[in-house]
Design an enzyme around this catalytic site. Structure first.
Site, PDB file in Angstrom:
ATOM      1  N   HIS A  32      -9.484   0.823   4.729  1.00  0.00           N
ATOM      2  CA  HIS A  32      -8.199   0.959   5.428  1.00  0.00           C
ATOM      3  C   HIS A  32      -8.419   1.858   6.648  1.00  0.00           C
ATOM      4  O   HIS A  32      -9.208   2.805   6.598  1.00  0.00           O
ATOM      5  CB  HIS A  32      -7.149   1.566   4.482  1.00  0.00           C
ATOM      6  CG  HIS A  32      -5.769   1.536   5.077  1.00  0.00           C
ATOM      7  ND1 HIS A  32      -5.354   2.468   5.997  1.00  0.00           N
ATOM      8  CD2 HIS A  32      -4.742   0.684   4.901  1.00  0.00           C
ATOM      9  CE1 HIS A  32      -4.109   2.176   6.368  1.00  0.00           C
ATOM     10  NE2 HIS A  32      -3.714   1.097   5.712  1.00  0.00           N
TER      11      HIS A  32
ATOM     12  N   LYS B  11       0.109   4.263  -0.149  1.00  0.00           N
ATOM     13  CA  LYS B  11      -0.540   5.417   0.503  1.00  0.00           C
ATOM     14  C   LYS B  11      -0.406   6.681  -0.364  1.00  0.00           C
ATOM     15  O   LYS B  11      -0.445   6.594  -1.579  1.00  0.00           O
ATOM     16  CB  LYS B  11       0.044   5.629   1.899  1.00  0.00           C
ATOM     17  CG  LYS B  11       0.035   4.357   2.738  1.00  0.00           C
ATOM     18  CD  LYS B  11       0.210   4.625   4.196  1.00  0.00           C
ATOM     19  CE  LYS B  11       0.305   3.313   4.938  1.00  0.00           C
ATOM     20  NZ  LYS B  11       0.125   3.446   6.354  1.00  0.00           N
TER      21      LYS B  11
ATOM     22  N   GLU C 203      -5.321  -5.385  10.455  1.00  0.00           N
ATOM     23  CA  GLU C 203      -4.284  -4.394  10.737  1.00  0.00           C
ATOM     24  C   GLU C 203      -4.598  -3.702  12.055  1.00  0.00           C
ATOM     25  O   GLU C 203      -5.380  -2.743  12.095  1.00  0.00           O
ATOM     26  CB  GLU C 203      -4.249  -3.348   9.620  1.00  0.00           C
ATOM     27  CG  GLU C 203      -4.028  -3.944   8.251  1.00  0.00           C
ATOM     28  CD  GLU C 203      -3.536  -2.880   7.281  1.00  0.00           C
ATOM     29  OE1 GLU C 203      -2.409  -3.015   6.816  1.00  0.00           O
ATOM     30  OE2 GLU C 203      -4.279  -1.919   7.029  1.00  0.00           O
TER      31      GLU C 203
ATOM     32  N   GLU D  87      -6.907   4.240   7.836  1.00  0.00           N
ATOM     33  CA  GLU D  87      -6.734   5.688   7.609  1.00  0.00           C
ATOM     34  C   GLU D  87      -7.986   6.271   6.939  1.00  0.00           C
ATOM     35  O   GLU D  87      -8.325   7.431   7.167  1.00  0.00           O
ATOM     36  CB  GLU D  87      -5.467   5.932   6.768  1.00  0.00           C
ATOM     37  CG  GLU D  87      -4.221   5.677   7.619  1.00  0.00           C
ATOM     38  CD  GLU D  87      -3.004   5.196   6.856  1.00  0.00           C
ATOM     39  OE1 GLU D  87      -2.965   5.324   5.625  1.00  0.00           O
ATOM     40  OE2 GLU D  87      -2.075   4.679   7.513  1.00  0.00           O
TER      41      GLU D  87
ATOM     42  N   SER E 237       3.537  -2.582  10.285  1.00  0.00           N
ATOM     43  CA  SER E 237       4.996  -2.589  10.417  1.00  0.00           C
ATOM     44  C   SER E 237       5.644  -3.915  10.008  1.00  0.00           C
ATOM     45  O   SER E 237       6.569  -4.388  10.663  1.00  0.00           O
ATOM     46  CB  SER E 237       5.402  -2.201  11.844  1.00  0.00           C
ATOM     47  OG  SER E 237       4.931  -0.892  12.138  1.00  0.00           O
TER      48      SER E 237
ATOM     49  N   GLY F 124       2.484   1.798  10.864  1.00  0.00           N
ATOM     50  CA  GLY F 124       3.413   2.920  10.729  1.00  0.00           C
ATOM     51  C   GLY F 124       4.106   3.295  12.024  1.00  0.00           C
ATOM     52  O   GLY F 124       4.709   4.355  12.124  1.00  0.00           O
TER      53      GLY F 124
ATOM     54  N   ASN G 160       0.870  -1.174   0.000  1.00  0.00           N
ATOM     55  CA  ASN G 160       0.000   0.000   0.000  1.00  0.00           C
ATOM     56  C   ASN G 160       0.906   1.223   0.000  1.00  0.00           C
ATOM     57  O   ASN G 160       1.545   1.507   1.009  1.00  0.00           O
ATOM     58  CB  ASN G 160      -0.887  -0.045   1.249  1.00  0.00           C
ATOM     59  CG  ASN G 160      -1.651   1.239   1.477  1.00  0.00           C
ATOM     60  OD1 ASN G 160      -1.762   2.079   0.571  1.00  0.00           O
ATOM     61  ND2 ASN G 160      -2.183   1.420   2.674  1.00  0.00           N
TER      62      ASN G 160
HETATM   63  C1  PEP Z   1      -0.664  -0.124   5.998  1.00  0.00           C
HETATM   64  O1  PEP Z   1      -0.629   0.974   5.504  1.00  0.00           O
HETATM   65  O2  PEP Z   1      -1.604  -0.864   5.721  1.00  0.00           O
HETATM   66  C2  PEP Z   1       0.419  -0.540   6.897  1.00  0.00           C
HETATM   67  C3  PEP Z   1       0.333  -1.690   7.496  1.00  0.00           C
HETATM   68  O3  PEP Z   1       1.483   0.336   7.068  1.00  0.00           O
HETATM   69  P1  PEP Z   1       2.924  -0.004   7.722  1.00  0.00           P
HETATM   70  O4  PEP Z   1       3.417  -1.273   7.075  1.00  0.00           O
HETATM   71  O5  PEP Z   1       3.775   1.176   7.374  1.00  0.00           O
HETATM   72  O6  PEP Z   1       2.713  -0.196   9.184  1.00  0.00           O
END
Ligand code: PEP
Length: 253
Positions: free
Chosen positions: A96, A12, A169, A98, A215, A175, A10
């Site tokens: 997601h 973003k 997630e 976000e 992460s 992040g 992703n």
């Molecule tokens: C994500 O954006 O779905 C995500 C898991 O980000 P990160 O790997 O940076 O934690």
């Protein structure tokens, strides 16, 4: 039937079309010859066309990070499933964290998006996960996650679920550099699979891929993927560089 590992990036709100093109090229070269995994990248809308060109004829699939559920109309600023399909997109992230957190996406909207994706042969990846406060509140975080799964897939039958994947997630791990331990992620995935089995039956639940996100890095992907109910990874930060995403894709080597 074993579930094929699924590694999804992703991107973003990162990459101009030129940067996206460079990254797509580097990934294409980096994963050449890899077998037995499904690979997906989800660039921003504005880079989809450039990445589609670079990935044409490769096994790397193209996804969008979001979409609206109507085909067309007076919906300023939105992008429809028809538009994505026309660009060669085959997957779409739905819900997601976000999107839920910053853009107020609610369960009913997400359910409409899942259904619209399926109606247009786009494969939805429904993202679910609890906030830190919910995790700290004890057992209720499980109900939050189960509720997100149920609401996102409401009205679908087992026969609809083939193209659907779930991404678990935990928001506190996105992040932040904090990964859920493999055991904690496994427990959450097993719970999600159980919720799928309750609604769609055990056979469908066994076939549905559940990705972990939060992460994921080259140095933790192997132990996560070793867990029986973790079928893939949705990767944010580490998917923005071929040096980190390629080893994640090649975790079996
Ligand atoms: C994500 O954006 O779905 C995500 C898991 O980000 P990160 O790997 O940076 O934690």
């Amino acid at each position: 039937m074993p579930r094929t590992p699924f590694l999804a990036g992703n991107w973003k709100m990162y990459t101009t079309p030129e940067e996206a093109r460079d990254l797509a090229r580097a990934l294409r070269d980096g994963v050449a010859g890899v077998e037995g995994v499904d690979v997906l990248v989800c660039p921003p809308f504005t880079s989809l066309a450039a990445v589609a060109e670079e990935l044409a004829g490769t096994p790397i699939a193209l996804g969008a990070q979001n979409m609206y559920y109507e085909d067309q109309g007076a919906f300023t600023g939105e992008v429809s499933p028809l538009m994505l399909v026309a660009l060669g997109v085959s997957y779409v992230l739905v819900g997601h964290s976000e999107r839920r957190q910053y853009f107020g996406e609610r369960a009913e909207t997400l359910n409409r998006k899942v259904k619209a994706a399926l109606a247009h042969d786009l494969k939805p990846i429904l993202c679910v996960g609890e906030k830190l406060e919910e995790r700290e509140a004890g057992a209720s975080w499980k109900e939050v996650v189960r509720g997100q799964v149920r609401a996102g897939l409401e009205g679908l039958g087992a026969e609809d679920l083939g193209p659907v994947a779930i991404a678990y997630e935990p928001i506190w791990a996105i992040g932040t550099g904090k990964t859920a331990t493999p055991q904690a992620a496994q427990d959450a995935h097993a719970m999600i699979r159980e919720a799928l089995a309750e609604t769609f039956g055990a056979a469908t639940a066994e076939k549905t891929r559940i990705l972990y996100g939060g992460s994921v890095k080259p140095d933790n992907v192997r132990e996560l993927m070793a867990e029986p109910d973790i079928d893939g990874a949705l990767v944010g930060g580490a998917s923005l560089k071929a040096e980190t995403f390629v080893p994640i894709i090649r975790f079996q080597e």
